[in-house]
Design an enzyme around this catalytic site. Structure first.
Site, mmCIF file in Angstrom:
data_model
loop_
_atom_site.group_PDB
_atom_site.id
_atom_site.type_symbol
_atom_site.label_atom_id
_atom_site.label_comp_id
_atom_site.label_asym_id
_atom_site.label_seq_id
_atom_site.Cartn_x
_atom_site.Cartn_y
_atom_site.Cartn_z
ATOM 1 N N GLY A 10 0.815 -1.207 0.000
ATOM 2 C CA GLY A 10 0.000 0.000 0.000
ATOM 3 C C GLY A 10 0.850 1.259 0.000
ATOM 4 N N GLN A 11 0.207 2.396 -0.197
ATOM 5 C CA GLN A 11 0.937 3.669 -0.286
ATOM 6 C C GLN A 11 1.745 3.964 0.979
ATOM 7 O OE1 GLN A 11 -1.310 7.108 -2.151
ATOM 8 N NE2 GLN A 11 -3.020 5.799 -1.605
ATOM 9 N N TYR A 98 -3.608 2.977 11.662
ATOM 10 C CA TYR A 98 -3.998 4.143 10.872
ATOM 11 C C TYR A 98 -5.491 4.122 10.587
ATOM 12 C CZ TYR A 98 1.018 4.359 10.364
ATOM 13 O OH TYR A 98 2.361 4.414 10.648
ATOM 14 N N TYR A 124 -16.954 2.322 4.629
ATOM 15 C CA TYR A 124 -15.523 2.418 4.896
ATOM 16 C C TYR A 124 -15.272 3.101 6.242
ATOM 17 C CZ TYR A 124 -10.779 4.313 4.608
ATOM 18 O OH TYR A 124 -9.491 4.686 4.889
#
Length: 292
Positions: A10-11, A98, A124
């Site tokens: 992931g980023q 996070y 989400y």
């Protein structure tokens, strides 16, 4: 220190690999090595590795797709963090996790503080809030970073989407009535590393004094349209671009499966004051990205 880092494809996870590497023995794991939708895998992996610190940027981040994949989003964002926290507590380890600005409903007109009432408006955001609550309720040593509008030079994000569309289209329409702060994935990783270093200096009572939830996003604010304007810097003459016009539109003109908060700006004062950090403006960070 033995650090287990999840979500390395992931980023944020990709950036954390570099930022954390000098701080201990980092065990890097992507989805192939650690699938957060599989509870037994999580338990077995953590018990085998026995980390001192778990850094968990792994998440289900497809905001619109989550509306139709509720169970999968909940498994990764809601259930898995609780399992990780339980195993961390069992080992007397700590966790850095996070979360997102989408835990708020966007009805405020002043930046959200960590103590403000949460009220997510999409699947989400709801699943990320469940993950936050699971970690907080277990009593493990933890820090949860809420961040916003994450972008970088890899993965799927707004910056790369805009650059791609600019090569393909003469006109792009972008929502101008959602307000937030774009956050560079590398900034997230570097601030995380600074805090891990502080933890190493004083591990005994670090989390009792400084654990909890922090907003981790830049200072300043913009809209998605303002973000796009800054990406192109009003320069549509670039030979690689077909783009001629950037047009602001309303959320109503761009319906999506998931509702987004109209205002999700995060107040980063607590993070800055607690750890003595100077957090840059969002446009300063973007300039560094574009210059690189």
């Amino acid at each position: 220190m033995k650090i287990l880092l999840t979500g390395i494809s992931g980023q944020v996870g990709w950036e954390l690999q570099r930022s954390l590497m000098s701080l201990g023995n980092v065990i890097y794991m992507g989805r192939n090595q650690l699938d957060l939708s599989q509870p037994d895998t999580i338990t077995t992996t953590i018990r085998d590795i026995k980390p001192d610190l778990i850094v968990n940027p792994a998440a289900y981040t497809a905001v619109d797709k989550a509306e139709s994949e509720i169970d999968l989003a909940m498994a990764i964002n809601g259930v898995a963090p609780g399992i990780i926290a339980e195993e961390a507590k069992r080992l007397n380890a700590a966790i850095i996790h996070y979360s997102t600005d989408y835990v708020f409903d966007g009805n405020q007109n002043t930046p959200y503080r960590e103590s403000d009432l949460t009220n997510p408006q999409n699947v989400y955001g709801k699943t990320k809030l469940v993950g936050e609550e699971a970690i907080s309720s277990i009593g493990v040593n933890h820090i949860i970073f809420r961040t916003s509008w994450v972008y970088g030079l890899r993965g799927k994000n707004f910056l790369l989407t805009m650059q791609k569309l600019a090569r393909e289209r003469e006109e792009i329409k972008v929502v101008d009535d959602q307000i937030g702060s774009p956050t560079w994935s590398r900034m997230i990783a570097e601030i995380t590393a600074q805090i891990v270093a502080k933890f190493q200096q004083n591990p005994s009572d670090f989390f009792s004094n400084k654990g909890g939830i922090y907003n981790l996003s830049p200072s300043g604010k913009t809209s998605w349209y303002g973000f796009a304007k800054a990406i192109f810097n009003d320069d549509f003459s670039n030979n690689e671009r077909k783009l001629q016009r950037l047009i602001p539109i309303t959320t109503q003109e761009y319906p999506t499966p998931a509702s987004r908060p109209a205002f999700s700006l995060l107040d980063n004062q607590k993070l800055s004051d607690t750890f003595g950090l100077k957090i840059p403006e969002w446009d300063q960070a973007l300039k560094l990205v574009l210059d690189s």
